[in-house]
Design a protein around this motif. Structure first.
Motif, PDB file in Angstrom:
ATOM      1  N   ARG A 124       8.984   1.852   9.168  1.00 36.81           N
ATOM      2  CA  ARG A 124       9.146   1.921   7.715  1.00 36.81           C
ATOM      3  C   ARG A 124       7.781   1.943   7.025  1.00 36.81           C
ATOM      4  O   ARG A 124       6.906   1.147   7.343  1.00 36.81           O
ATOM      5  CB  ARG A 124       9.946   0.728   7.217  1.00 36.81           C
ATOM      6  CG  ARG A 124      11.384   0.747   7.731  1.00 36.81           C
ATOM      7  CD  ARG A 124      12.171  -0.421   7.232  1.00 36.81           C
ATOM      8  NE  ARG A 124      12.175  -0.439   5.775  1.00 36.81           N
ATOM      9  CZ  ARG A 124      12.489  -1.496   5.056  1.00 36.81           C
ATOM     10  NH1 ARG A 124      12.832  -2.621   5.641  1.00 36.81           N
ATOM     11  NH2 ARG A 124      12.474  -1.437   3.744  1.00 36.81           N
ATOM     12  N   VAL A 125       7.635   2.845   6.102  1.00 40.45           N
ATOM     13  CA  VAL A 125       6.410   2.953   5.313  1.00 40.45           C
ATOM     14  C   VAL A 125       6.804   2.986   3.840  1.00 40.45           C
ATOM     15  O   VAL A 125       7.633   3.798   3.428  1.00 40.45           O
ATOM     16  CB  VAL A 125       5.613   4.228   5.685  1.00 40.45           C
ATOM     17  CG1 VAL A 125       4.385   4.363   4.793  1.00 40.45           C
ATOM     18  CG2 VAL A 125       5.214   4.214   7.151  1.00 40.45           C
ATOM     19  N   LEU A 126       6.217   2.094   3.067  1.00 38.32           N
ATOM     20  CA  LEU A 126       6.470   2.024   1.635  1.00 38.32           C
ATOM     21  C   LEU A 126       5.151   2.255   0.909  1.00 38.32           C
ATOM     22  O   LEU A 126       4.138   1.620   1.237  1.00 38.32           O
ATOM     23  CB  LEU A 126       7.035   0.640   1.268  1.00 38.32           C
ATOM     24  CG  LEU A 126       7.204   0.331  -0.208  1.00 38.32           C
ATOM     25  CD1 LEU A 126       8.293   1.211  -0.810  1.00 38.32           C
ATOM     26  CD2 LEU A 126       7.526  -1.132  -0.401  1.00 38.32           C
ATOM     27  N   ARG A 127       5.174   3.179  -0.052  1.00 36.88           N
ATOM     28  CA  ARG A 127       3.971   3.469  -0.843  1.00 36.88           C
ATOM     29  C   ARG A 127       4.255   3.142  -2.311  1.00 36.88           C
ATOM     30  O   ARG A 127       5.344   3.430  -2.805  1.00 36.88           O
ATOM     31  CB  ARG A 127       3.566   4.917  -0.696  1.00 36.88           C
ATOM     32  CG  ARG A 127       2.932   5.226   0.642  1.00 36.88           C
ATOM     33  CD  ARG A 127       2.391   6.659   0.694  1.00 36.88           C
ATOM     34  NE  ARG A 127       1.641   6.900   1.892  1.00 36.88           N
ATOM     35  CZ  ARG A 127       2.151   7.045   3.104  1.00 36.88           C
ATOM     36  NH1 ARG A 127       3.447   6.939   3.279  1.00 36.88           N
ATOM     37  NH2 ARG A 127       1.386   7.281   4.140  1.00 36.88           N
ATOM     38  N   ALA A 128       3.261   2.595  -2.959  1.00 39.88           N
ATOM     39  CA  ALA A 128       3.402   2.261  -4.376  1.00 39.88           C
ATOM     40  C   ALA A 128       2.021   2.229  -5.007  1.00 39.88           C
ATOM     41  O   ALA A 128       1.004   2.173  -4.315  1.00 39.88           O
ATOM     42  CB  ALA A 128       4.084   0.911  -4.535  1.00 39.88           C
ATOM     43  N   SER A 129       2.013   2.249  -6.314  1.00 34.19           N
ATOM     44  CA  SER A 129       0.760   2.085  -7.052  1.00 34.19           C
ATOM     45  C   SER A 129       0.571   0.599  -7.344  1.00 34.19           C
ATOM     46  O   SER A 129       1.514  -0.082  -7.757  1.00 34.19           O
ATOM     47  CB  SER A 129       0.800   2.861  -8.362  1.00 34.19           C
ATOM     48  OG  SER A 129      -0.317   2.520  -9.158  1.00 34.19           O
ATOM     49  N   LEU A 130      -0.617   0.116  -7.128  1.00 31.46           N
ATOM     50  CA  LEU A 130      -0.926  -1.277  -7.422  1.00 31.46           C
ATOM     51  C   LEU A 130      -0.698  -1.569  -8.910  1.00 31.46           C
ATOM     52  O   LEU A 130      -0.366  -2.691  -9.284  1.00 31.46           O
ATOM     53  CB  LEU A 130      -2.368  -1.590  -7.023  1.00 31.46           C
ATOM     54  CG  LEU A 130      -2.803  -3.037  -7.039  1.00 31.46           C
ATOM     55  CD1 LEU A 130      -1.936  -3.877  -6.106  1.00 31.46           C
ATOM     56  CD2 LEU A 130      -4.259  -3.151  -6.648  1.00 31.46           C
ATOM     57  N   LEU A 131      -0.824  -0.538  -9.738  1.00 36.35           N
ATOM     58  CA  LEU A 131      -0.643  -0.701 -11.179  1.00 36.35           C
ATOM     59  C   LEU A 131       0.786  -1.090 -11.543  1.00 36.35           C
ATOM     60  O   LEU A 131       1.041  -1.613 -12.622  1.00 36.35           O
ATOM     61  CB  LEU A 131      -1.044   0.579 -11.912  1.00 36.35           C
ATOM     62  CG  LEU A 131      -2.499   1.028 -11.686  1.00 36.35           C
ATOM     63  CD1 LEU A 131      -2.755   2.367 -12.353  1.00 36.35           C
ATOM     64  CD2 LEU A 131      -3.469  -0.031 -12.172  1.00 36.35           C
ATOM     65  N   GLU A 132       1.747  -0.848 -10.618  1.00 40.24           N
ATOM     66  CA  GLU A 132       3.136  -1.225 -10.860  1.00 40.24           C
ATOM     67  C   GLU A 132       3.354  -2.732 -10.721  1.00 40.24           C
ATOM     68  O   GLU A 132       4.399  -3.244 -11.110  1.00 40.24           O
ATOM     69  CB  GLU A 132       4.056  -0.501  -9.869  1.00 40.24           C
ATOM     70  CG  GLU A 132       4.076   0.998 -10.032  1.00 40.24           C
ATOM     71  CD  GLU A 132       4.887   1.674  -8.936  1.00 40.24           C
ATOM     72  OE1 GLU A 132       5.950   1.143  -8.547  1.00 40.24           O
ATOM     73  OE2 GLU A 132       4.441   2.742  -8.468  1.00 40.24           O
ATOM     74  N   PHE A 133       2.380  -3.439 -10.149  1.00 39.13           N
ATOM     75  CA  PHE A 133       2.492  -4.870  -9.892  1.00 39.13           C
ATOM     76  C   PHE A 133       1.281  -5.588 -10.488  1.00 39.13           C
ATOM     77  O   PHE A 133       0.370  -5.999  -9.769  1.00 39.13           O
ATOM     78  CB  PHE A 133       2.568  -5.131  -8.376  1.00 39.13           C
ATOM     79  CG  PHE A 133       3.618  -4.311  -7.687  1.00 39.13           C
ATOM     80  CD1 PHE A 133       4.945  -4.710  -7.708  1.00 39.13           C
ATOM     81  CD2 PHE A 133       3.291  -3.127  -7.042  1.00 39.13           C
ATOM     82  CE1 PHE A 133       5.929  -3.964  -7.079  1.00 39.13           C
ATOM     83  CE2 PHE A 133       4.257  -2.371  -6.407  1.00 39.13           C
ATOM     84  CZ  PHE A 133       5.583  -2.786  -6.424  1.00 39.13           C
ATOM     85  N   PRO A 134       1.234  -5.746 -11.810  1.00 37.97           N
ATOM     86  CA  PRO A 134       0.024  -6.271 -12.460  1.00 37.97           C
ATOM     87  C   PRO A 134      -0.397  -7.659 -11.990  1.00 37.97           C
ATOM     88  O   PRO A 134      -1.583  -7.925 -11.840  1.00 37.97           O
ATOM     89  CB  PRO A 134       0.365  -6.255 -13.947  1.00 37.97           C
ATOM     90  CG  PRO A 134       1.827  -6.047 -14.036  1.00 37.97           C
ATOM     91  CD  PRO A 134       2.285  -5.426 -12.761  1.00 37.97           C
TER      92      PRO A 134
END
Length: 194
Positions: free
Chosen positions: A101-111
């Protein structure tokens, strides 16, 4: 020259040396000096052992693995034990790998998490301005053995306080105290370059 005058000159010389040493030690406590020392490291690899103290559990949860940092903004945490997983941060892109499993996200989504991550990344990069933009920074010790205490300037849902300790230009320990009372303690040992 009389004996008394020569003793006075020696005594004044010793006092001057002691004063110079004290001034030198005081200069070592400057945050800018530490940040310049840390900024000299462009890439680093280390092993880690992390203990997470969780209120609901009788004993800490322990994990271990490897860390890598490439200035200014690439940070990787590869846990090997008890289960393999990787957290990779390149700029603001966050990748979490667990098995297939690989999950990608922007750090900006989690302030709130971003503030925490930036404290570690800014310290490793020696970026004093980024650190002081969101943290009240206290420095104790000397360049030979130092401790940073970081307290968020604004309310943070996750982190209450972070303590980062090191030796010269190396981070050796990171302790994170969460608002809920849980905390983690990571001991870091630098690995030689490949």
């Amino acid at each position: 020259m009389s004996f008394r005058l020569s003793r006075l000159i020696v005594l004044l010389s010793l006092l001057g040396s002691m004063l110079a040493l004290n001034l030198s030690a005081a200069a070592e406590l400057q945050l800018g000096d530490l940040m310049r020392q840390l900024a000299q490291t462009r890439t680093a690899r280390a092993s880690f052992v992390e203990q997470k103290f969780i209120g609901m559990l009788d004993k800490p949860v322990e994990s271990s693995g490897e860390l890598s940092f490439t200035a200014p903004d690439q940070l990787e945490k590869r846990t090997l034990q008890p289960k393999p997983e990787a957290i990779i941060l390149r700029g603001n892109e966050l990748t979490l790998e667990r098995g297939k499993r690989v999950l990608r996200a922007s750090l900006l989504e989690f302030p709130d998490a971003a503030v925490f991550v930036e404290s570690i990344r800014a310290t490793l990069a020696g970026d004093q301005h980024a650190l002081e933009a969101v943290w009240r920074v206290e420095l104790d010790g000397s360049l030979a053995r130092w401790t940073l205490r970081l307290t968020p300037l604004a309310s943070n849902a996750y982190v209450n306080r972070i303590r980062i300790a090191g030796v010269r230009g190396e981070v050796r320990q990171i302790e994170i105290e969460q608002h809920d009372g849980d905390r983690s303690l990571m001991n870091i040992t630098r690995l030689s370059a490949p």
